[in-house]
Motif scaffolding. Structure first.
Motif, PDB file in Angstrom:
ATOM      1  N   ASP A 156      43.998 -20.254 -58.554  1.00 27.69           N
ATOM      2  CA  ASP A 156      42.762 -20.848 -58.052  1.00 27.69           C
ATOM      3  C   ASP A 156      41.847 -21.127 -59.244  1.00 27.69           C
ATOM      4  O   ASP A 156      41.408 -20.186 -59.908  1.00 27.69           O
ATOM      5  N   PRO A 157      41.608 -22.403 -59.552  1.00 30.96           N
ATOM      6  CA  PRO A 157      42.022 -23.580 -58.783  1.00 30.96           C
ATOM      7  C   PRO A 157      43.479 -23.946 -59.042  1.00 30.96           C
ATOM      8  O   PRO A 157      44.041 -23.579 -60.074  1.00 30.96           O
ATOM      9  N   ALA A 158      44.049 -24.687 -58.098  1.00 31.31           N
ATOM     10  CA  ALA A 158      45.394 -25.222 -58.294  1.00 31.31           C
ATOM     11  C   ALA A 158      45.371 -26.247 -59.422  1.00 31.31           C
ATOM     12  O   ALA A 158      44.354 -26.910 -59.650  1.00 31.31           O
ATOM     13  N   ALA A 213      52.292 -26.485 -51.810  1.00 30.85           N
ATOM     14  CA  ALA A 213      52.659 -25.164 -52.322  1.00 30.85           C
ATOM     15  C   ALA A 213      51.614 -24.615 -53.281  1.00 30.85           C
ATOM     16  O   ALA A 213      51.255 -23.432 -53.218  1.00 30.85           O
ATOM     17  N   LEU A 214      51.104 -25.453 -54.178  1.00 35.62           N
ATOM     18  CA  LEU A 214      50.142 -24.979 -55.162  1.00 35.62           C
ATOM     19  C   LEU A 214      48.790 -24.659 -54.538  1.00 35.62           C
ATOM     20  O   LEU A 214      47.984 -23.941 -55.129  1.00 35.62           O
ATOM     21  N   ALA A 215      48.553 -25.181 -53.338  1.00 34.40           N
ATOM     22  CA  ALA A 215      47.338 -24.831 -52.600  1.00 34.40           C
ATOM     23  C   ALA A 215      47.483 -23.502 -51.868  1.00 34.40           C
ATOM     24  O   ALA A 215      46.542 -23.057 -51.196  1.00 34.40           O
ATOM     25  N   GLY A 216      48.665 -22.877 -51.978  1.00 34.97           N
ATOM     26  CA  GLY A 216      48.884 -21.585 -51.340  1.00 34.97           C
ATOM     27  C   GLY A 216      49.395 -21.673 -49.917  1.00 34.97           C
ATOM     28  O   GLY A 216      49.494 -20.655 -49.225  1.00 34.97           O
ATOM     29  N   GLU A 217      49.757 -22.872 -49.478  1.00 36.29           N
ATOM     30  CA  GLU A 217      50.226 -23.040 -48.111  1.00 36.29           C
ATOM     31  C   GLU A 217      51.674 -22.575 -47.970  1.00 36.29           C
ATOM     32  O   GLU A 217      52.446 -22.603 -48.928  1.00 36.29           O
ATOM     33  N   PHE A 259      58.516 -21.428 -47.705  1.00 31.34           N
ATOM     34  CA  PHE A 259      58.146 -21.068 -49.081  1.00 31.34           C
ATOM     35  C   PHE A 259      56.638 -20.909 -49.179  1.00 31.34           C
ATOM     36  O   PHE A 259      55.879 -21.770 -48.761  1.00 31.34           O
ATOM     37  N   ARG A 260      56.224 -19.794 -49.773  1.00 35.70           N
ATOM     38  CA  ARG A 260      54.807 -19.603 -50.080  1.00 35.70           C
ATOM     39  C   ARG A 260      54.694 -18.862 -51.413  1.00 35.70           C
ATOM     40  O   ARG A 260      55.359 -17.849 -51.632  1.00 35.70           O
ATOM     41  N   LEU A 261      53.847 -19.365 -52.287  1.00 36.93           N
ATOM     42  CA  LEU A 261      53.609 -18.692 -53.558  1.00 36.93           C
ATOM     43  C   LEU A 261      52.941 -17.340 -53.335  1.00 36.93           C
ATOM     44  O   LEU A 261      51.990 -17.232 -52.559  1.00 36.93           O
ATOM     45  N   GLU A 262      53.434 -16.319 -54.010  1.00 38.47           N
ATOM     46  CA  GLU A 262      52.788 -15.013 -53.945  1.00 38.47           C
ATOM     47  C   GLU A 262      51.553 -14.956 -54.847  1.00 38.47           C
ATOM     48  O   GLU A 262      50.668 -14.124 -54.631  1.00 38.47           O
ATOM     49  N   LEU A 312      59.605 -24.674 -59.675  1.00 34.47           N
ATOM     50  CA  LEU A 312      58.642 -25.550 -60.331  1.00 34.47           C
ATOM     51  C   LEU A 312      57.217 -25.155 -59.938  1.00 34.47           C
ATOM     52  O   LEU A 312      56.315 -25.085 -60.786  1.00 34.47           O
ATOM     53  N   ALA A 313      57.007 -24.856 -58.664  1.00 32.87           N
ATOM     54  CA  ALA A 313      55.692 -24.410 -58.212  1.00 32.87           C
ATOM     55  C   ALA A 313      55.305 -23.087 -58.873  1.00 32.87           C
ATOM     56  O   ALA A 313      54.149 -22.892 -59.283  1.00 32.87           O
TER      57      ALA A 313
END
Length: 317
Positions: free
Chosen positions: A151-153, A126-130, A144-147, A74-75
């Protein structure tokens, strides 16, 4: 800012044939297009196309179920669309319904409030890149981290029908999305979410002066939707319990035809707008006048030229 949205894709129109209309929407005064996800198109693909056809429009999902994709997927889906439409994508999530989640997607529908809350909190991180490692009440995520964190989320809004979820939407999300709402119901919902939160609602519009045909279609939709427990409870809260009780009793007895017949005209007319295009547009405006931030028109098929109807339903200029 005053907003005016349209649900895509339009019924009966192939997805690729939407391009000319979507390109025209900003000049007509539309600010948004919103998708849905039940058993037709998925929520993201129509918006991906719209992001390229009309870069001025804000795009929103109303809604993506929190059960039918894993949290990480989903993210990823949300971040991909946010990359295509920087600053113009709103991820609308919600619990959906037991039929969609269990009967169609083989997933247990349990603890909808908690699952929605947990998904919202995961997505914020997650959407903040954390990098997310967390034991939530309804699921856990490890490392889990988005590759490709956009930006912006994207903003996140919640499908919300009753006070608990409405308060969660106002307190932790960027607004609330509701459905099957009459213009006269908006102040009651607005009172819960507060004066500043964005409040969006899908509004069913049947632009025809054949009232019998519009009510016939409206009754079929109402009996299909408002017998779902969450919607039944919503309309109890809104004060329609007595008006809808005969429908619920007939539906529970398996008498589908009778369930449609006993829905009062007053209920149909308040939830499914019909009449001339001009009348329908004025009825949509009454939602805005009562405190709705973002009306999202869902144009029901009448046999007429739906593109011309969408043009006629554009906001007052």
């Amino acid at each position: 800012m005053s907003r005016w949205g349209l649900t895509i894709p339009l019924t009966g129109v192939p997805l690729v044939e939407h391009r000319a209309l979507i390109e025209e929407l900003p000049d007509l005064g539309y600010t948004d297009v919103w998708s849905a996800e039940t058993a037709g198109t998925d929520a993201f693909t129509p918006l991906a196309l719209a992001s390229q056809w009309a870069p001025q429009l804000r795009l929103g999902t109303a809604i993506v179920p929190v059960y039918t994709r894993g949290p990480g997927l989903l993210a990823m889906s949300a971040s991909t669309l946010a990359e295509l439409a920087p600053g113009r994508f709103v991820l609308g999530i919600g619990a959906s319904s037991p039929v969609i989640v269990e009967s169609w997607n083989a997933t247990e529908f349990s603890e909808p409030y908690q699952r929605t809350r947990d998904t919202l909190r995961f997505l914020r991180s997650a959407l903040a890149g954390e990098k997310v490692t967390e034991e939530y009440e309804t699921f856990s995520v490890s490392k889990f981290r988005l590759e490709r964190a956009a930006d912006p989320a994207p903003s996140i809004m919640l499908a919300a029908l009753r006070p608990g979820m409405l308060r969660l939407a106002a307190g932790e999300a960027d607004g609330a999305i509701t459905n099957w709402l009459a213009a006269s119901d908006v102040p009651k919902v607005r009172e819960v979410v507060g004066p500043d939160a964005e409040l969006a609602a899908r509004i069913f519009v049947c632009p025809t002066e054949d009232a019998a045909a519009a009510r016939g279609l409206g009754r079929m939709l109402i009996s299909s939707y408002l017998t779902v427990p969450a919607y039944a409870a919503f309309h109890d809260w809104l004060g329609r319990g007595d008006q809808l009780r005969p429908m619920h009793e007939a539906w529970a007895a398996g008498e589908r035809k009778k369930a449609n017949e006993v829905i009062p005209d007053e209920v149909v007319d308040s939830l499914v707008l019909h009449g001339s295009v001009e009348s329908c547009r004025e009825q949509v405006q009454s939602y805005v006048d009562n405190g709705l931030t973002t009306p999202v028109l869902a144009v029901l098929p009448t046999g007429g030229d739906v593109f011309e109807q969408v043009r006629g339903l554009a906001p007052p200029r």
